[in-house]
Motif scaffolding. Structure first.
Motif, mmCIF file in Angstrom:
data_model
loop_
_atom_site.group_PDB
_atom_site.id
_atom_site.type_symbol
_atom_site.label_atom_id
_atom_site.label_comp_id
_atom_site.label_asym_id
_atom_site.label_seq_id
_atom_site.Cartn_x
_atom_site.Cartn_y
_atom_site.Cartn_z
ATOM 1 N N ALA A 23 0.833 -1.208 0.000
ATOM 2 C CA ALA A 23 0.000 0.000 0.000
ATOM 3 C C ALA A 23 0.870 1.263 0.000
ATOM 4 O O ALA A 23 0.609 2.226 -0.717
ATOM 5 C CB ALA A 23 -0.936 0.002 1.211
ATOM 6 N N ARG A 24 1.935 1.228 0.804
ATOM 7 C CA ARG A 24 2.800 2.394 0.915
ATOM 8 C C ARG A 24 3.608 2.611 -0.368
ATOM 9 O O ARG A 24 3.769 3.731 -0.852
ATOM 10 C CB ARG A 24 3.720 2.216 2.135
ATOM 11 C CG ARG A 24 4.719 3.317 2.383
ATOM 12 C CD ARG A 24 4.126 4.718 2.311
ATOM 13 N NE ARG A 24 2.972 4.951 3.154
ATOM 14 C CZ ARG A 24 3.025 5.358 4.399
ATOM 15 N NH1 ARG A 24 4.184 5.547 4.975
ATOM 16 N NH2 ARG A 24 1.917 5.568 5.070
ATOM 17 N N THR A 27 1.539 4.363 -2.924
ATOM 18 C CA THR A 27 1.491 5.810 -2.673
ATOM 19 C C THR A 27 2.793 6.473 -3.124
ATOM 20 O O THR A 27 2.773 7.522 -3.775
ATOM 21 C CB THR A 27 1.282 6.077 -1.165
ATOM 22 O OG1 THR A 27 0.158 5.329 -0.721
ATOM 23 C CG2 THR A 27 1.044 7.557 -0.904
ATOM 24 N N GLU A 30 2.917 6.786 -6.827
ATOM 25 C CA GLU A 30 2.077 7.896 -7.296
ATOM 26 C C GLU A 30 2.776 9.233 -7.092
ATOM 27 O O GLU A 30 2.576 10.165 -7.855
ATOM 28 C CB GLU A 30 0.758 7.924 -6.512
ATOM 29 C CG GLU A 30 -0.211 6.830 -6.870
ATOM 30 C CD GLU A 30 -1.566 7.099 -6.243
ATOM 31 O OE1 GLU A 30 -1.697 6.863 -5.019
ATOM 32 O OE2 GLU A 30 -2.471 7.562 -6.952
ATOM 33 N N ASN A 31 3.578 9.314 -6.031
ATOM 34 C CA ASN A 31 4.224 10.575 -5.700
ATOM 35 C C ASN A 31 5.665 10.649 -6.194
ATOM 36 O O ASN A 31 6.391 11.573 -5.841
ATOM 37 C CB ASN A 31 4.175 10.794 -4.183
ATOM 38 C CG ASN A 31 2.748 10.913 -3.684
ATOM 39 O OD1 ASN A 31 1.857 11.320 -4.428
ATOM 40 N ND2 ASN A 31 2.509 10.554 -2.443
ATOM 41 N N ASP A 32 6.075 9.678 -7.004
ATOM 42 C CA ASP A 32 7.421 9.667 -7.576
ATOM 43 C C ASP A 32 8.530 9.738 -6.538
ATOM 44 O O ASP A 32 9.498 10.491 -6.707
ATOM 45 C CB ASP A 32 7.608 10.864 -8.533
ATOM 46 C CG ASP A 32 7.174 10.503 -9.930
ATOM 47 O OD1 ASP A 32 7.065 9.305 -10.219
ATOM 48 O OD2 ASP A 32 6.950 11.429 -10.724
ATOM 49 N N ARG A 116 -7.421 -0.962 -5.040
ATOM 50 C CA ARG A 116 -6.795 0.332 -4.850
ATOM 51 C C ARG A 116 -7.440 1.359 -5.770
ATOM 52 O O ARG A 116 -7.636 1.108 -6.961
ATOM 53 C CB ARG A 116 -5.304 0.240 -5.171
ATOM 54 C CG ARG A 116 -4.532 1.517 -4.981
ATOM 55 C CD ARG A 116 -4.390 1.886 -3.512
ATOM 56 N NE ARG A 116 -3.592 3.088 -3.414
ATOM 57 C CZ ARG A 116 -2.647 3.303 -2.497
ATOM 58 N NH1 ARG A 116 -2.395 2.404 -1.572
ATOM 59 N NH2 ARG A 116 -1.968 4.422 -2.509
ATOM 60 N N SER A 117 -7.775 2.523 -5.212
ATOM 61 C CA SER A 117 -8.332 3.626 -6.000
ATOM 62 C C SER A 117 -7.224 4.595 -6.353
ATOM 63 O O SER A 117 -6.350 4.858 -5.536
ATOM 64 C CB SER A 117 -9.395 4.366 -5.195
ATOM 65 O OG SER A 117 -10.254 3.470 -4.534
#
Ligand SMILES: Nc1nc2c(ncn2[C@@H]2O[C@H](COP(=O)(O)OP(=O)(O)OP(=O)(O)O)[C@@H](O)[C@H]2O)c(=O)[nH]1
Ligand SMILES: [Mg+2]
Lengths: 317, 138
Positions: A23-24, A27, A30-32, A116-117
């Protein structure tokens, strides 16, 4: 055969099925962030075998409901499944309400499902810029089947072809006019057509119309997209939809198209990533102001300025 | 890959457990948080505490907002907090919206609910404390 020792710790935890780490890492992707970058690099050789099923289609046709129905169907057959559902970000605030999850009533303790969204974060084409990498993380975490729901804007989300091994275009009865406007894109994308809400009147007609169009548009590739009618309200057609998806996956293997498609997708990916870097590089070039001045003064046209710049870059190499 | 200059958006889960039927309030809050730039995972109605905690973990949220109007808060909220604690390292702040009697509110805060908003709370107030709870006060 085991590259495990060289994997960074986070990648090893991912491989071992640690969901918090998964999960982390999503994230961070997504945040590069750098850790995710390193993990993605390390796990890349372990990916490329998963079946990735994209579901695309206009707003509200039932993409999420179909995924929910497919999850039930697949879980009964013991498959592990991950889902990535993409929703649009607001162009004003950058925020987003991710609402697909409402439709998924996955058993809350089923360790073989992961949902996951993702917000599109301004990326166009129906996916987020990092959806493909998120799918790779899921594959490295042991999900050999990933269902991807696109944004579902008014148009067809063409980008799904850049990540899915099988793309399902979902439509509903009485979409007649819409089908006309979507037509061009539709047949380039669809490996399978799904006419959902078959419990509503007009479903037979819609299925016939689509089948005729599909027959007309059947490309040289040798695969004619089947048209499946479904209803998530009563479960009609869900096994048939899954069977159509599997049939396409078998076709990919038997025809040798799988490798050709993967080559096409990876070529596009590398070109796009190189393009991004190149664009950033150009936009920061100190010669830019000097190059624009004569264009602004209408002495040379933009095309000429670009051509000269490109010629200089090539000479410098 | 071109590095993103912007700060990562706050991810927040909004859930409405319990059996009462409407989620207008929860939706209004979800939209206000979106308009403040957050990514809101909207889990919808009638979620069990187990489903809420699972969604929070899978979605890696910074924050959970729970809306309860049914009066079942003393049954549902402590269970959510317990499950969150049981999850390894699960230290996601929880805020609560609904009509909560003072005595219950005190007990819930003691159990770990970080903020409680009654029907009179303004959206601005909720957005501001959501930012603070997510560790991005500004
Ligand atoms: N009658 C009928 N309604 C359906 C069917 N499948 C879905 N719906 C309804 O259609 C609406 C939209 O369903 P979703 O599954 O959220 O559709 P979606 O395509 O994921 O929507 P977006 O993600 O918002 O584009 C809901 O009200 C569903 O209950 C079906 O087979 N028959
Ligand atoms: Mg949806």
């Amino acid at each position: 055969m085991s590259p495990a020792p060289r994997l960074p710790p986070a990648a090893r935890a991912l491989r071992a099925g640690d969901r918090r780490v998964l999960a982390r890492l999503i994230t961070e992707t997504e945040n590069d962030l750098p850790r995710a970058r390193a993990v993605l690099r390390a796990i890349y050789p372990l990916t490329g075998r998963a079946r990735i099923v994209g579901l695309t289609g206009p707003l509200g046709v039932g993409k999420s409901s179909l995924i929910n129905a497919l999850l039930l169907h697949l879980r009964q057959r013991g498959r592990r499944v991950a889902v990535v559902a993409v929703d649009p970000s607001s162009p004003f605030s950058g925020g987003s309400v991710l609402g697909d999850r409402i439709r998924f009533d996955t058993a809350s303790e089923d360790p073989h499902v992961y949902v996951r969204s993702m917000a599109s974060r301004g990326h166009t084409g129906g996916l987020a810029r990092t959806t493909r990498e998120v799918v790779r993380l899921l594959e490295a975490a042991g999900f050999d089947l990933v269902l991807v729901e696109t944004v579902g804007s008014g148009q067809v989300d063409v980008e799904v072809r850049e990540i899915a091994t099988t793309s399902v275009v979902v439509l509903v009865p009485h979409l007649g006019d819409e089908v006309q406007t979507l037509k061009a894109g539709l047949f380039e994308i669809a490996d399978v057509f799904c006419v959902n809400k078959a419990d509503l009147p007009g479903a037979d007609r819609a299925r016939r119309d689509l089948s005729e169009l599909a027959a007309l548009g059947a490309p040289a590739s040798g695969w004619r997209p089947p048209v499946v009618a479904t209803s998530t309200s009563d479960g009609t057609g869900i096994p048939e939809l899954w069977e159509a998806i599997e049939a396409h996956e078998r076709y990919l293997d038997e025809s040798g198209r799988r490798l050709a498609e993967e080559r096409r997708r990876l070529t596009n990916e590398v070109v796009t990533l190189a393009e991004e870097r190149f664009r950033t590089h150009l936009a920061r070039d100190r010669s830019l102001a000097r190059r624009i001045a004569p264009v602004l003064a209408r002495r040379i046209d933009p095309e000429t300025a670009a051509r000269r710049w490109w010629a200089e870059i090539q000479r410098r190499r | 890959m071109a590095p993103r200059k912007k700060q990562a958006p706050i991810r927040v889960l909004i859930a409405k457990p319990g059996l009462d039927g409407h989620d207008r309030g929860a939706k209004v809050v979800a939209r206000a948080l979106r308009d403040a730039g957050m990514e809101v995972i909207y889990a919808g109605l009638r979620q069990t505490p187990e489903a809420i905690v699972r969604a929070a973990m899978e979605e890696d949220v910074d924050l959970i907002g729970v809306s309860i109007l049914s009066g079942a808060h003393m049954a549902l909220v402590p269970r959510i907090l317990t499950l969150l604690r049981e999850e390894r390292g699960g230290r996601i702040p929880v805020f609560l919206g609904g009509i909560i009697p003072d005595e219950d509110a005190r007990r819930l805060r003691k159990l770990g609910v970080r903020e409680i908003f009654g029907p009179g709370a303004s959206l601005e107030e909720i957005v501001t404390s959501a930012r603070r709870l997510a560790g991005r006060a500004s």
